[in-house]
Design a protein around this motif. Sequence first.
Motif, PDB file in Angstrom:
ATOM      1  N   THR A 137       2.858   1.706  -6.546  1.00  0.00           N
ATOM      2  CA  THR A 137       1.909   2.026  -5.482  1.00  0.00           C
ATOM      3  C   THR A 137       0.536   2.333  -6.079  1.00  0.00           C
ATOM      4  O   THR A 137       0.416   3.178  -6.965  1.00  0.00           O
ATOM      5  CB  THR A 137       2.389   3.244  -4.671  1.00  0.00           C
ATOM      6  OG1 THR A 137       3.723   2.989  -4.208  1.00  0.00           O
ATOM      7  CG2 THR A 137       1.483   3.491  -3.469  1.00  0.00           C
TER       8      THR A 137
ATOM      9  N   SER B 266       1.065   6.520  -0.919  1.00  0.00           N
ATOM     10  CA  SER B 266       0.298   5.432  -0.315  1.00  0.00           C
ATOM     11  C   SER B 266      -1.035   5.312  -1.030  1.00  0.00           C
ATOM     12  O   SER B 266      -1.523   6.267  -1.637  1.00  0.00           O
ATOM     13  CB  SER B 266       0.079   5.671   1.175  1.00  0.00           C
ATOM     14  OG  SER B 266      -0.652   6.863   1.393  1.00  0.00           O
ATOM     15  N   GLY B 267      -1.627   4.114  -0.965  1.00  0.00           N
ATOM     16  CA  GLY B 267      -2.893   3.881  -1.630  1.00  0.00           C
ATOM     17  C   GLY B 267      -3.693   2.809  -0.921  1.00  0.00           C
ATOM     18  O   GLY B 267      -3.327   2.344   0.158  1.00  0.00           O
ATOM     19  N   SER B 268      -4.779   2.420  -1.550  1.00  0.00           N
ATOM     20  CA  SER B 268      -5.698   1.438  -0.965  1.00  0.00           C
ATOM     21  C   SER B 268      -6.037   0.385  -2.007  1.00  0.00           C
ATOM     22  O   SER B 268      -7.050   0.490  -2.705  1.00  0.00           O
ATOM     23  CB  SER B 268      -6.969   2.142  -0.478  1.00  0.00           C
ATOM     24  OG  SER B 268      -6.677   3.177   0.434  1.00  0.00           O
TER      25      SER B 268
ATOM     26  N   ASP C 201      -3.507   3.733  -6.236  1.00  0.00           N
ATOM     27  CA  ASP C 201      -4.107   4.977  -5.770  1.00  0.00           C
ATOM     28  C   ASP C 201      -5.035   4.685  -4.592  1.00  0.00           C
ATOM     29  O   ASP C 201      -5.096   3.565  -4.080  1.00  0.00           O
ATOM     30  CB  ASP C 201      -4.838   5.698  -6.915  1.00  0.00           C
ATOM     31  CG  ASP C 201      -6.051   4.920  -7.442  1.00  0.00           C
ATOM     32  OD1 ASP C 201      -6.530   3.987  -6.757  1.00  0.00           O
ATOM     33  OD2 ASP C 201      -6.532   5.255  -8.535  1.00  0.00           O
ATOM     34  N   LYS C 202      -5.768   5.674  -4.160  1.00  0.00           N
ATOM     35  CA  LYS C 202      -6.605   5.553  -2.967  1.00  0.00           C
ATOM     36  C   LYS C 202      -8.052   5.178  -3.288  1.00  0.00           C
ATOM     37  O   LYS C 202      -8.899   5.175  -2.404  1.00  0.00           O
ATOM     38  CB  LYS C 202      -6.573   6.867  -2.176  1.00  0.00           C
ATOM     39  CG  LYS C 202      -5.193   7.239  -1.638  1.00  0.00           C
ATOM     40  CD  LYS C 202      -5.242   8.538  -0.852  1.00  0.00           C
ATOM     41  CE  LYS C 202      -3.858   8.956  -0.374  1.00  0.00           C
ATOM     42  NZ  LYS C 202      -3.285   7.993   0.575  1.00  0.00           N
ATOM     43  N   SER C 203      -8.332   4.847  -4.545  1.00  0.00           N
ATOM     44  CA  SER C 203      -9.716   4.581  -4.945  1.00  0.00           C
ATOM     45  C   SER C 203     -10.255   3.271  -4.401  1.00  0.00           C
ATOM     46  O   SER C 203     -11.476   3.082  -4.316  1.00  0.00           O
ATOM     47  CB  SER C 203      -9.825   4.571  -6.475  1.00  0.00           C
ATOM     48  OG  SER C 203      -9.151   3.436  -7.017  1.00  0.00           O
ATOM     49  N   GLY C 204      -9.373   2.340  -4.058  1.00  0.00           N
ATOM     50  CA  GLY C 204      -9.830   1.019  -3.651  1.00  0.00           C
ATOM     51  C   GLY C 204     -10.316   0.170  -4.806  1.00  0.00           C
ATOM     52  O   GLY C 204     -10.939  -0.877  -4.595  1.00  0.00           O
TER      53      GLY C 204
ATOM     54  N   SER D  72       0.793  -1.228   0.000  1.00  0.00           N
ATOM     55  CA  SER D  72       0.000   0.000   0.000  1.00  0.00           C
ATOM     56  C   SER D  72       0.825   1.278   0.000  1.00  0.00           C
ATOM     57  O   SER D  72       0.262   2.366  -0.127  1.00  0.00           O
ATOM     58  CB  SER D  72      -0.943   0.018   1.215  1.00  0.00           C
ATOM     59  OG  SER D  72      -1.824  -1.089   1.164  1.00  0.00           O
ATOM     60  N   ALA D  73       2.142   1.161   0.155  1.00  0.00           N
ATOM     61  CA  ALA D  73       3.000   2.347   0.193  1.00  0.00           C
ATOM     62  C   ALA D  73       4.319   2.037  -0.482  1.00  0.00           C
ATOM     63  O   ALA D  73       4.744   0.877  -0.557  1.00  0.00           O
ATOM     64  CB  ALA D  73       3.227   2.795   1.635  1.00  0.00           C
TER      65      ALA D  73
END
Length: 476
Positions: A93, A50-52, A95-98, A42-43
């Motif tokens: 890495t 960092s992301g998800s 993104d944070k969108s999941g 995640s990072a």
Amino acid sequence: MQTLFSIADASTVSPTEFIQQLRGLLDERGLLHEAADLEPFSADWRGLFSGSPLCVALPRSAEEVSAVIRACASAGYAVVPSGGNTGLSGGATPDKSGRQVVLSLARMNAIRRIDVYGETIEVEAGCILQTAQEAAAAQGLLLPVTLASQGSAQIGGIVSTNAGGTNVLRYGMARSRILGLEVVTADGEIVRGLRSLRKDNAGYDWKQWFIGTEGTLGIVTCAVLQLAPMPRHRVTALLAVQSATAALEVLRTARQDIGDALNAFELMSREALELVVRHKQLRLPVADAPWFVLIEASSSLQGLRETTEAVLMAAIERGDASDAAIAESQRQEAELWALRESISEAEGKEGPSIKHDVSVPVSRIPDFLAAADEAIQRKFPGIRINAFGHAGDGNIHYNLIAPAGSDHAAVNRTVHDLVMAHGGSISAEHGIGQYRVDELVRCKSAEETALTGRIKSALDPSNMLNPGKVLRPRHS
């Protein structure tokens, strides 16, 4: 630059349903989705990004990679390929969108074949570089791609980033060692081109499309790499020099007299080694100087040490150098290399830094350093300069120890503008990832960026492979 639609914007299957679909394609160890299991993916290594991730897929074969790619394309999820997570640009890495699936090839780690006559190794993408090096060494051969992170960097990541390292002067970037590839494309097709030929002019050299493009055009699953004979003799020396120009004089004579046996020529500023001495408690075995050069040469022929000693003595007699030390044992060789390889870690202990992995023509290194030093000191008082790198191939790590609140974007523009003015590149070996996308758009010509966009559109029209890396995406 041409911008691209992101497949994640068109996803039609719920995350829960999609995880179940992937689970049906892989074995019980082939899918991670619990938070604790996702954390390592995640990072990035530096902690800048960092992301998800929705989940992590760990296929065991090119066929399973293909199945995962096809499922993601059909359901509208993007894929982020991950190697050993040793990159410095955030290229692996999510993104944070999941809604991005991390694809790790860590379980595809076999060494399929070593050809001792053709001096090649066929190795899967998840194999650790050091493991491949040791397998080659057991056959009396050398895999000359050498990185500080070789104990964790994976072959697929090395191919996908066109990794450099300390041996580029003699053996070239990773690209020059790659003879064949097996690749899974954005539509899930497996393209097998695992030929071990030094000469192959039969049409387009398509493997080049997947080297150094950071998984944005396809997923490398296996590679054939060119090995080299293992040298019998090695000489390592540290030289105290008076200037960057003096260092180039030493380089010129070393290449003339030592020739192809010259492996590495590393340039380090006084400031860089002061950090190492302070934070790593290492000893500097030569007198103080404005700059230092670490030289390594290797050969199977006799007389290497005598030739290297003559080069060092001539440099001192000319006034280019003031002192030199030659390693007398493997332990001393390791101690000299520790000075070079500890610079980044020591820099980290000093405080936040702004890193620049740049290259300029070798002859312009002194001019670039002088211009960059002047501009940084004038525009950004309080920033300290930590310059070092692979001077033999023009790659300078122009790092800046910056106080809190420093304008990173303005600093980057200043350095990169000077790099371009000196005929250089804003990324020598660390890649673009997501860290340098905006600067790449700013520094590249419109014609180059348009061509890049057309290649991406042709090979990955829905932008499902590593979106947001290398190229700037278009959002609906």
